[in-house]
Design a protein around this motif. Structure first.
Motif, PDB file in Angstrom:
ATOM      1  N   LEU A 119       0.343  -1.513   0.202  1.00  0.00           N
ATOM      2  CA  LEU A 119       0.118  -0.070   0.012  1.00  0.00           C
ATOM      3  C   LEU A 119       0.752   1.490  -0.141  1.00  0.00           C
ATOM      4  O   LEU A 119       1.026   2.218   0.009  1.00  0.00           O
ATOM      5  CB  LEU A 119      -0.718   0.064   1.026  1.00  0.00           C
ATOM      6  N   ALA A 120       2.042   0.738   0.614  1.00  0.00           N
ATOM      7  CA  ALA A 120       3.255   2.585   0.792  1.00  0.00           C
ATOM      8  C   ALA A 120       3.871   2.490  -1.001  1.00  0.00           C
ATOM      9  O   ALA A 120       4.431   3.821  -0.395  1.00  0.00           O
ATOM     10  CB  ALA A 120       3.852   2.379   2.046  1.00  0.00           C
ATOM     11  N   GLU A 121       3.324   1.684  -1.557  1.00  0.00           N
ATOM     12  CA  GLU A 121       4.499   1.785  -3.028  1.00  0.00           C
ATOM     13  C   GLU A 121       4.572   3.316  -3.286  1.00  0.00           C
ATOM     14  O   GLU A 121       4.936   3.725  -4.449  1.00  0.00           O
ATOM     15  CB  GLU A 121       4.292   0.939  -4.054  1.00  0.00           C
ATOM     16  N   ARG A 122       3.464   3.973  -3.026  1.00  0.00           N
ATOM     17  CA  ARG A 122       2.340   5.349  -3.993  1.00  0.00           C
ATOM     18  C   ARG A 122       2.753   5.929  -2.883  1.00  0.00           C
ATOM     19  O   ARG A 122       2.579   6.998  -3.359  1.00  0.00           O
ATOM     20  CB  ARG A 122       1.488   5.253  -5.020  1.00  0.00           C
ATOM     21  N   LEU A 123       3.113   5.747  -1.803  1.00  0.00           N
ATOM     22  CA  LEU A 123       3.022   7.052  -0.768  1.00  0.00           C
ATOM     23  C   LEU A 123       4.651   7.491  -1.047  1.00  0.00           C
ATOM     24  O   LEU A 123       5.491   6.588  -0.866  1.00  0.00           O
ATOM     25  CB  LEU A 123       2.511   6.580   0.201  1.00  0.00           C
ATOM     26  N   PRO A 124       5.189   8.778  -0.463  1.00  0.00           N
ATOM     27  CA  PRO A 124       6.040   9.230  -0.304  1.00  0.00           C
ATOM     28  C   PRO A 124       6.980   8.201   1.171  1.00  0.00           C
ATOM     29  O   PRO A 124       6.039   8.801   1.828  1.00  0.00           O
ATOM     30  CB  PRO A 124       6.317  10.712   0.942  1.00  0.00           C
ATOM     31  N   ARG A 125       7.633   7.956   1.544  1.00  0.00           N
ATOM     32  CA  ARG A 125       7.962   7.560   2.152  1.00  0.00           C
ATOM     33  C   ARG A 125       8.290   8.307   3.757  1.00  0.00           C
ATOM     34  O   ARG A 125       8.507   7.744   4.810  1.00  0.00           O
ATOM     35  CB  ARG A 125      10.237   6.812   2.023  1.00  0.00           C
ATOM     36  N   LYS A 126       8.544   9.584   3.457  1.00  0.00           N
ATOM     37  CA  LYS A 126       8.907  10.170   4.724  1.00  0.00           C
ATOM     38  C   LYS A 126       8.302  10.397   5.390  1.00  0.00           C
ATOM     39  O   LYS A 126       7.060  10.353   6.314  1.00  0.00           O
ATOM     40  CB  LYS A 126      10.134  11.579   4.243  1.00  0.00           C
ATOM     41  N   GLY A 127       7.268  10.628   4.498  1.00  0.00           N
ATOM     42  CA  GLY A 127       5.436  11.326   5.101  1.00  0.00           C
ATOM     43  C   GLY A 127       4.766   9.873   5.229  1.00  0.00           C
ATOM     44  O   GLY A 127       3.883   9.649   6.866  1.00  0.00           O
ATOM     45  N   PHE A 128       5.025   8.191   5.447  1.00  0.00           N
ATOM     46  CA  PHE A 128       4.656   7.410   5.601  1.00  0.00           C
ATOM     47  C   PHE A 128       5.075   6.839   6.555  1.00  0.00           C
ATOM     48  O   PHE A 128       4.678   6.688   7.995  1.00  0.00           O
ATOM     49  CB  PHE A 128       4.786   6.609   4.287  1.00  0.00           C
ATOM     50  N   LEU A 129       6.269   7.246   7.126  1.00  0.00           N
ATOM     51  CA  LEU A 129       6.901   7.061   8.401  1.00  0.00           C
ATOM     52  C   LEU A 129       6.705   7.953   9.047  1.00  0.00           C
ATOM     53  O   LEU A 129       6.480   7.097  11.388  1.00  0.00           O
ATOM     54  CB  LEU A 129       9.120   6.693   8.260  1.00  0.00           C
ATOM     55  N   ILE A 130       6.844   9.133   8.965  1.00  0.00           N
ATOM     56  CA  ILE A 130       5.930   9.816  10.380  1.00  0.00           C
ATOM     57  C   ILE A 130       5.116   9.419  10.387  1.00  0.00           C
ATOM     58  O   ILE A 130       4.498   9.517  11.977  1.00  0.00           O
ATOM     59  CB  ILE A 130       6.336  11.452   9.826  1.00  0.00           C
TER      60      ILE A 130
END
Length: 438
Positions: free
Chosen positions: A68-79
Motif C-alpha cells: 500500500l505504501a509503494e505509491r506514498l512518499p516514504r518520509k510521510g509514511f514513516l512519520i
C-alpha cells in the motif's frame, strides 16, 4: 568520523531507530506490569496471547502495508506510522478490559510491521557504498541489543519514582522523537512507480525472495535463530527460578549475557564480512546455535548456562546482522521494500511457531527434552540452509531474455540476435524477478 556515521542523514535515522527501539522496550516492560495488575496470576497467559498477536500482525500485515505504501512518499509514511504508534501507546493506560490490550497490541504491532521493513529498505538507498551499509547493519543490530540491556535499566530507574503507566508516556516520547528526526532529513525519492495490479505487487516480494537460492537458505537459518532465541525469551525465567532456584536478578543477568554475545559479534562483523562472504559466516551461526542448544540440554550449571546464553546471542547475531546485506544484493532498488517486507514476514512466521513450541514443550516434558528438541530443529534448519544456498554462490549471474523485454537500467546488457544477455548482482533460478507485470 568515518564510514556510515559520516553520513548526516544516516546518523539522524540511526538515532531515530534508537529512540523507537528503546520506546518499544519500555512498552514490553510496562505491558507486563499492566497485565499483572489486570489479570494477576493469569498475567503470563495474557502476555503469551499478546506475543502471539504481535507475531500474527508481523506476518500478516508487513507485505500488505509495504504494498500500500509503494505509491506514498516514504518520509510521510514513516512519520505517520510513528505518530500512530505514539497515539496507541498513550491509550494503553486507560484500558479496562483484557481484550482492549489485545486490540491495541495488534494495532501497535501492525503499524510497526509497516514501519520496520520500509525503514530498513531506505538505509541502502542512503548508504550506497557496501562497506558503509555493512557497518550500518551492525549498528542496527546493536540498537536491538541495547533494547534488551538498557530498556530494563531505564524502566527500573523510572519506576523508583513513577508508576508503570509513565513508561507508556516514555514510549510515546520515543516515537515522537523518532518522527521528528525522520522529518529533519531528506530521503531519496523512490526510483520506480509500480504499475502492476495490487494482487501481483502484494506477492512480488515473496516471489522474489523464494526465487532466490541464497534467500531460501537465509530463511532456513532463521528457523534456527527462532528455535534458539525462543528458548531464551520464553524459558530463561523457568531455567533460572525453577531449575537453578535463583532470584529475579539472575534472570536479568542471563538476558544481558545473550545481549552481550550479540553485541560482540555485531561489532566484529563489518571487518569479517569485508574479508569473507556471508555464507560461511551465517552457516557458522547456525552450527553455534545448534551446539549451544545441545549443551544446554545436558547441563544445568549456572555458569555453563551464562556462557551458553552468550554463545546463543553470538550465534543469532552471526545470522541476523548480515541479512540486510544479502537482501540488498538480491534485488533491484525498486523491489527492495517488498523484499524486506517478505523477510520480515517470513522470519517472524518462524518465531510464531517457535514461541508456543518452546513454551508448551517446556511445561509438558521439561527443559532438557525441550532444549534437545529445539537443538534438533536448529540442526535440521542449518543443514537445509547449506543445501538450499549454493556453495559457489556468485555475486552476479549472467542470463538471457527475449529482445521484446526491455533491458533493465541496472543490468549490464548486450543484445545478441533476438535476446539480451546481462548480469545481475543476485542469484535467481530461471525467471526475472524485477520487471513489473501488469
Amino acid at each position: 568520523m568515518s564510514g556510515a556515521l559520516h553520513n548526516l542523514t544516516y546518523r539522524r535515522l540511526l538515532l531515530a531507530q534508537i529512540f523507537s527501539v528503546l520506546g518499544s522496550g519500555l512498552t514490553t516492560i510496562a505491558l507486563g506490569l499492566l497485565a499483572f495488575e489486570m489479570a494477576g496470576g493469569q498475567a503470563g497467559a495474557v502476555l503469551g496471547i499478546a506475543l502471539a498477536i504481535k507475531m500474527v500482525a508481523y506476518v500478516g500485515v508487513a507485505p500488505i502495508a509495504t504494498t500500500l505504501a509503494e505509491r506514498l512518499p516514504r518520509k510521510g509514511f514513516l512519520i505517520g506510522l510513528d505518530l500512530a504508534r505514539a497515539c496507541l501507546v498513550l491509550a494503553l493506560p486507560f484500558v479496562t478490559e483484557i481484550w482492549h490490550i489485545y486490540a491495541l497490541v495488534f494495532g501497535f504491532q501492525a503499524f510497526s510491521a509497516g514501519f520496520t521493513p520500509t525503514f530498513q529498505a531506505t538505509i541502502p538507498d542512503i548508504l550506497t557504498d557496501e562497506g558503509d551499509y555493512t557497518q550500518a547493519l551492525s549498528y542496527s543490530r546493536l540498537t536491538y541489543d541495547l533494547e534488551s540491556l538498557l530498556g530494563p535499566l531505564i524502566a527500573g530507574a523510572a519506576l523508583t519514582v513513577l508508576t508503570f503507566n509513565s513508561l507508556f508516556v516514555g514510549t510515546a516520547i520515543g516515537f515522537l522523537l523518532s518522527a521528528g528526526l525522520v522529518m529533519s532529513v531528506r530521503l531519496p525519492r523512490r526510483k520506480h512507480v509500480p504499475t502492476a495490479a495490487f494482487s501481483k505487487r502484494l506477492t512480488r516480494g515473496l516471489w522474489i525472495y523464494l526465487a532466490t537460492p541464497r534467500l531460501r537458505g537465509v530463511l532456513a537459518l532463521y528457523v534456527a535463530v527462532a528455535a534458539a532465541t525462543a528458548m531464551v525469551i520464553v524459558n530463561t525465567v523457568v531455567l533460572v527460578k525453577d531449575v537453578l532456584g535463583q532470584g529475579d536478578g539472575l534472570v536479568a543477568i542471563f538476558f544481558a549475557a545473550s545481549g552481550c554475545g550479540s553485541m560482540v559479534v555485531a561489532l566484529a562483523l563489518p571487518k569479517l564480512l569485508g574479508e569473507t562472504s556471508p555464507r560461511p559466516v551465517m552457516l557458522a551461526g547456525g552450527v553455534i546455535l545448534s551446539f549451544g542448544l545441545w549443551v544446554a540440554a545436558l547441563s544445568d550449571e549456572m555458569w555453563v548456562g551464562l556462557i551458553l546464553w552468550f554463545v546463543i546471542g553470538a550465534g543469532a547475531s552471526l545470522i541476523q546482522t548480515p541479512t540486510g546485506l544479502l537482501l540488498t544484493r538480491s534485488c533491484h532498488s525498486q523491489d527492495r521494500p517488498a523484499v524486506f517486507a517478505a523477510q520480515f514476514a517470513l522470519s517472524h512466521s518462524a518465531w510464531l511457531l517457535a514461541y508456543p513450541l518452546a513454551g508448551v514443550l517446556g511445561g509438558a516434558v521439561g527443559l532438557p527434552i525441550t532444549f534437545a528438541t529445539m537443538a534438533a530443529l536448529a540442526c535440521l534448519a542449518t543443514f537445509g540452509a547449506a543445501k538450499l544456498w549454493p556453495a559457489n554462490d556468485p555475486l552476479a549471474l549472467e542470463h538471457d531474455h527475449d529482445a521484446t523485454v526491455p533491458p533493465h537500467a541496472e543490468g549490464d546488457e548486450t543484445q545478441t540476435g533476438g535476446s539480451y544477455r546481462h548480469r545481475h548482482a543476485f542469484v535467481i533460478d530461471d525467471a526475472h524477478p524485477s520487471w513489473p507485470t501488469s
